[in-house]
Scaffold this active site. Sequence first.
Site, PDB file in Angstrom:
ATOM      1  N   ASP A   1       0.876  -1.171   0.000  1.00 51.93           N
ATOM      2  CA  ASP A   1       0.000   0.000   0.000  1.00 51.93           C
ATOM      3  C   ASP A   1       0.916   1.223   0.000  1.00 51.93           C
ATOM      4  O   ASP A   1       1.509   1.558   1.020  1.00 51.93           O
ATOM      5  CB  ASP A   1      -0.898  -0.031   1.242  1.00 51.93           C
TER       6      ASP A   1
ATOM      7  N   LYS B   1       2.972  11.154  -3.301  1.00 43.83           N
ATOM      8  CA  LYS B   1       1.923  10.522  -4.110  1.00 43.83           C
ATOM      9  C   LYS B   1       1.061  11.553  -4.836  1.00 43.83           C
ATOM     10  O   LYS B   1       0.526  11.287  -5.904  1.00 43.83           O
ATOM     11  CB  LYS B   1       1.056   9.666  -3.187  1.00 43.83           C
TER      12      LYS B   1
ATOM     13  N   GLU C   1      -7.310   0.447  -4.452  1.00 45.59           N
ATOM     14  CA  GLU C   1      -7.318   0.351  -2.986  1.00 45.59           C
ATOM     15  C   GLU C   1      -8.656  -0.119  -2.405  1.00 45.59           C
ATOM     16  O   GLU C   1      -8.665  -1.016  -1.552  1.00 45.59           O
ATOM     17  CB  GLU C   1      -6.894   1.701  -2.383  1.00 45.59           C
TER      18      GLU C   1
ATOM     19  N   ASP D   1     -13.127   5.164   1.123  1.00 44.32           N
ATOM     20  CA  ASP D   1     -11.682   5.166   1.400  1.00 44.32           C
ATOM     21  C   ASP D   1     -11.156   6.598   1.408  1.00 44.32           C
ATOM     22  O   ASP D   1     -10.988   7.216   0.363  1.00 44.32           O
ATOM     23  CB  ASP D   1     -10.986   4.332   0.304  1.00 44.32           C
TER      24      ASP D   1
END
Lengths: 181, 624
Positions: free
Chosen positions: B25, B87, B186, B208
Amino acid sequence: MSSTLTQNYFELFSLPQQYVLEHADLDARYRELQRTVHPDRYASASDQERRFSMQQATHINEAYQVLKDPLRRGRYLLELRGHAVEDQQTTHQDPEFLMQQIEFREALAGIRQQDDPLQALDRLAREIQAQYRTLESELAQALDAGEEFEPAVTLVLKMQYFMRLQNEVQELEADLEDELF
Amino acid sequence: MALLQISEPGEATAPHQHRLAAGIDLGTTNSLVAGVRSGVADTLPDSEGHHLLPSVVRYLATGEHQVGTAAMQQAASDPLNTVISVKRFMGRGVDDVKSLGSVLPYEFVAGESGMPLIRTAAGDRSPVQVSADILDELRQRAEQTLGGELAGVVITVPAYFDDAQRQATKDAGRLAGLNVLRLLNEPTAAAVAYGLDSGADGIIAVYDLGGGTFDISILRLNQGVFEVMATAGDTALGGDDMDHVIATWVMEQAGLGDDPDHGLQRRLLLNACAAKEALTDSEQVDIVVEIEDGRKWQGTLTRQRMDELIEPLLRKTLGPCRRALRDADLDAADIREVIMVGGSTRVLKVRTMVGEFFGREPLVDIDPDKVVAAGAAIQADVLAGNKPEDAMLLLDVIPLSLGVETMGGLTEKIIPRNTTIPVSRAQEFTTYKDGQTAMALHVVQGERELVDDCRSLARFELRDIPPMTAGAARIRVTYQVDADGLLSVTAEEQTSGVKAHIEVKPSYGLSDNEIEGMLRDSMDHAEDDMKVRRLREQQVEADRVLEALQAAMQQDADSLLGSEERSAIERAAGELAASRKGSDYRAIKAAIEKLESVSTTYVDRRMNANIQKVMAGHAVDEFK
């Protein structure tokens, strides 16, 4: 043995070549087929097998999308029978139908002026949906029991009009919700 | 029998050997790696017992770098060389990054291909390189804990990542020397982690909210098949934004100007984040910020005040929730369970708001930080081939429509959003001028009608079209999206067969040569290391090909192959096994290609036979 890539979609799913189908069968077979060919099954295989697997999985996805959708399935059956319906093709003059379309479009254009636009839109969406369902069952009749192909072509074209209406309803719904919430 | 010679005893080609695989992850704030051990998926700790690796890399003037906690501790004192939240920059151009600029302390420069580079003491670093450094750290952790080289990994990405962001993530994996088996969304990973525990079929929603991204996915579970029905989200919304509104509030309270220096800015954000976390358990929290010269500001933030501050941000997540439901043709009442994922869902206000929206208490049983990595590990284990035949299957979708620019700067959609992948669609175009011999294609992604409002993925040209009158050429443009959600585009003029093909590399992405160059640079004895690496890669591929072939032939060579075909394949396999023992990677590569070409028909026949076999049970009697 014929290649699965050249079989027609009904053959691929082992389903009778007709409009009415058992959706539960379609879904279950789709899952079975993907279990067999999906790239996840070949993640550790050679490049070549991975390419084949992607081709097959792509093909099965496309077949499933076509068979699942009432309009696309109808068009596909007509195509198999040699009467492909073109994208740009319009329906023959059917004043009653065209009038009905104009009325729906006017109703759609007037939604924002309603007291509760979302509720009004919901009512309109249900009406459109009901009309679409009616056309769908008429198409089933025309394709599975009828002798002529013209009525089926006309029904497919009418469904295309309603499909576009449904898309516009959804877009408006999205806009309204974004503005309201 | 010749076949037996293919496998050497004691070599990696022995079947049923357990291959080490991990799920990663790669998060905005923290990253994790998980593995399946004794049938249980769990995140792997570092030597000090920490599971979360802060996604922070600090570059030193010596050219070395630190990853994780050590780097984060210097974030406030060395803000320019300490890269956090990288990210957010993945797959982005310089302009995109500058629009995030006000809250970022870094100095960006434009790289050769327009990719933004972060200026550090160790030199300019692309977001892909920074991510690769994080991945490398996790790889080492996994290999130490699991006790061997990783055969492959699954890296998770936000479901709403576009093609450029996915490609950048996969490149980072390659740069870190990883065999990326799959990019996994994800929310889908989280559903896998939950799904296998509960085992019940039905429709679930995964909400999420991570450090920098928000995703909502609606999935249908049916006997081990996870079918994503719709996904939506916002790739620039997350816990970081909550920190910013809290930090801004502190600045107002403390009477600070709009333009704090980098160090103070970083301290404010760290304080804001700590306060947010504390307010999950407490009704109020005291905040002390060191402003300058030992001067301090002290104040109190109540949970109620924080809830007011963050509410506008949380409201922004409900739009995508409504859209995903609409795309899936469902109402909130159709959802059986709501799964909460991402550290930001620890904020109580998030849970109550989501609970109200879906009309049910969301599930928080699995640690929201670890659930994604755990799901990815389960998938990695399956993909590495460690699971029996009837394991689970994930059917995912593309999150954003893929299109092409047409006349007047408009977008024509070729593949609509939420289409199940892999998928291929084609569209025909024509020339608009007499004698036109080239056509420019602009590949875009997004929902908007104007090309300028969509993300530009790539531009390429189809040349050498034979001159014809306007409208006579038939140019077929085919979009193929693979199981990772990555796009490749082919254009072909139908009457002449002139072709152009590109793997879509984002306008500001890395070319294969650049990646190879970076790999070379990162090694001390570049030349030799590259050779060793190439040889190793080809050996692994050779083992894979031989092992797969052997297993296949044991199953059905007798029924599917004639004796001549069979001996040709066996001969080619024998040659590959022989060159596999040597040290010439080119010879191995050539032998693989030869074996593949000899066995093409066989592979095709097998796949068809498998499909026929599955469908055989349904045939004939069901035809009415």
